[in-house]
Design a protein around this motif. Structure first.
Motif, mmCIF file in Angstrom:
data_model
loop_
_atom_site.group_PDB
_atom_site.id
_atom_site.type_symbol
_atom_site.label_atom_id
_atom_site.label_comp_id
_atom_site.label_asym_id
_atom_site.label_seq_id
_atom_site.Cartn_x
_atom_site.Cartn_y
_atom_site.Cartn_z
ATOM 1 N N GLY A 125 0.789 -1.229 0.000
ATOM 2 C CA GLY A 125 0.000 0.000 0.000
ATOM 3 C C GLY A 125 0.813 1.267 0.000
ATOM 4 N N LEU A 126 2.132 1.159 -0.081
ATOM 5 C CA LEU A 126 2.999 2.334 -0.095
ATOM 6 C C LEU A 126 3.303 2.831 -1.499
ATOM 7 N N VAL A 127 2.960 2.044 -2.504
ATOM 8 C CA VAL A 127 3.223 2.430 -3.893
ATOM 9 C C VAL A 127 1.972 3.132 -4.437
ATOM 10 N N PRO A 128 2.073 4.360 -4.919
ATOM 11 C CA PRO A 128 0.894 5.082 -5.440
ATOM 12 C C PRO A 128 0.505 4.593 -6.834
ATOM 13 N N LYS A 129 -0.087 3.394 -6.899
ATOM 14 C CA LYS A 129 -0.468 2.853 -8.199
ATOM 15 C C LYS A 129 -1.912 3.204 -8.565
ATOM 16 N N TYR A 130 -2.774 3.478 -7.576
ATOM 17 C CA TYR A 130 -4.169 3.800 -7.875
ATOM 18 C C TYR A 130 -4.331 5.248 -8.339
ATOM 19 N N VAL A 131 -3.437 6.133 -7.899
ATOM 20 C CA VAL A 131 -3.556 7.538 -8.310
ATOM 21 C C VAL A 131 -3.172 7.713 -9.767
ATOM 22 N N MET A 132 -2.558 6.713 -10.390
ATOM 23 C CA MET A 132 -2.174 6.800 -11.789
ATOM 24 C C MET A 132 -3.295 6.388 -12.740
ATOM 25 N N LYS A 133 -4.390 5.914 -12.203
ATOM 26 C CA LYS A 133 -5.489 5.494 -13.067
ATOM 27 C C LYS A 133 -6.213 6.707 -13.649
ATOM 28 N N ASN A 134 -6.870 6.484 -14.779
ATOM 29 C CA ASN A 134 -7.564 7.590 -15.450
ATOM 30 C C ASN A 134 -8.801 8.037 -14.681
ATOM 31 N N ASP A 135 -9.480 7.111 -13.990
ATOM 32 C CA ASP A 135 -10.706 7.458 -13.272
ATOM 33 C C ASP A 135 -10.450 7.713 -11.786
ATOM 34 N N TYR A 136 -9.190 8.038 -11.424
ATOM 35 C CA TYR A 136 -8.905 8.300 -10.014
ATOM 36 C C TYR A 136 -9.545 9.626 -9.593
ATOM 37 N N GLY A 137 -10.212 9.623 -8.435
ATOM 38 C CA GLY A 137 -10.859 10.817 -7.909
ATOM 39 C C GLY A 137 -12.219 11.107 -8.497
ATOM 40 N N LYS A 138 -12.722 10.269 -9.392
ATOM 41 C CA LYS A 138 -14.027 10.464 -10.005
ATOM 42 C C LYS A 138 -15.057 9.546 -9.358
ATOM 43 N N THR A 139 -16.289 9.983 -9.404
ATOM 44 C CA THR A 139 -17.365 9.164 -8.838
ATOM 45 C C THR A 139 -17.619 7.957 -9.715
#
Length: 248
Positions: A125-139
């Protein structure tokens, strides 16, 4: 006082006989006592360093085959400084060819205890792999659909409620409001005259009940009259419009 005789089992003679038979067979130390082992002779005493492990003796077959006395082939010459090493050759089981293969890149790990517990860095969980997704932060799409369905249901309920209120409730005109107010005042005057005709001293239960009923009706009419006089705009149900002359 004489004591009773001590209890003695009836199986005591059989037990004594069985124990004598077992002793006669030489099983005196069957379950306890030191084990009978043969002692070593006096000339085989324990010597110094006799229990330490010893390496096997060297023989001709166990010597290094690349020793100068036994190796018959010459080693390859040292590569020149300008010579490029061979890379990309798949590794084999032979140890001599492993030095020519491309080294494997180690996987990033993390150590979280002083005992050296290791865990892959990607799963920690220390690697920021989810923030690199295109739909990150979207509903998410399913939440958007659920929100739209809830808003549509609320809008339908609001329209239905407004339609029902518009169909059932309507505003009372000023002329009818004034007519209802005058009718209520006239009815109050009638009950007031009846109340004034009652005797001051009540002697029977029927007279007392009649007087209480008149007071109750007059209080209700006073509340209705004050309500109509305080509010200039009044909404009533459609089924009550035809009865507004006498009741509110």
């Amino acid at each position: 006082m004489k004591k009773p005789a001590r209890y003695v089992s009836k199986f005591r003679p059989a037990v004594l006989l069985e124990s004598k038979l077992q002793k006669g067979k030489g099983n005196t130390m069957r379950t306890m006592g030191p084990a009978k082992v043969q002692l070593p002779p006096p000339d085989k005493y324990l010597k110094k360093h006799s229990k330490e492990p010893k390496l096997p003796e060297k023989t001709d077959s166990s010597k290094d085959p690349c020793d100068t006395h036994f190796c018959t082939t010459r080693k390859p010459a040292i590569p020149a400084r300008t010579e490029q090493p061979l890379m990309g050759i798949p590794a084999k089981k032979d140890f001599k060819e492993t030095s020519m293969t491309v080294p494997k890149k180690p996987e990033p790990v993390k150590v979280d205890t002083n005992q050296g517990h290791r865990e892959l860095l990607e799963n920690s969980g220390l690697v920021p792999k989810y923030v690199m997704k295109n739909d990150y932060g979207k509903t998410p799409v399913y939440l958007q659909k659920r929100k739209e369905a809830e808003q549509k249901a609320q809008e339908d309920d609001r329209l239905e409620r407004e339609e029902r209120e518009h169909r059932v409730i309507q505003r009372l005109p000023d002329e009818e409001r004034q007519a209802v107010l005058e009718a209520l005042k006239k009815e109050w005057d009638t009950y007031m005259q009846m109340y004034q005709r009652t005797p001051f001293l009540v002697e029977t239960l029927s007279q007392r009940a009649h007087k209480i009923e008149l007071e109750k009706r007059m209080d209700e009419l006073e509340k209705k009259i004050s309500l109509i006089e305080r509010f200039k705009t009044i909404y009533i149900a459609n089924e009550e419009v035809s009865h507004c002359g006498g009741h509110l």
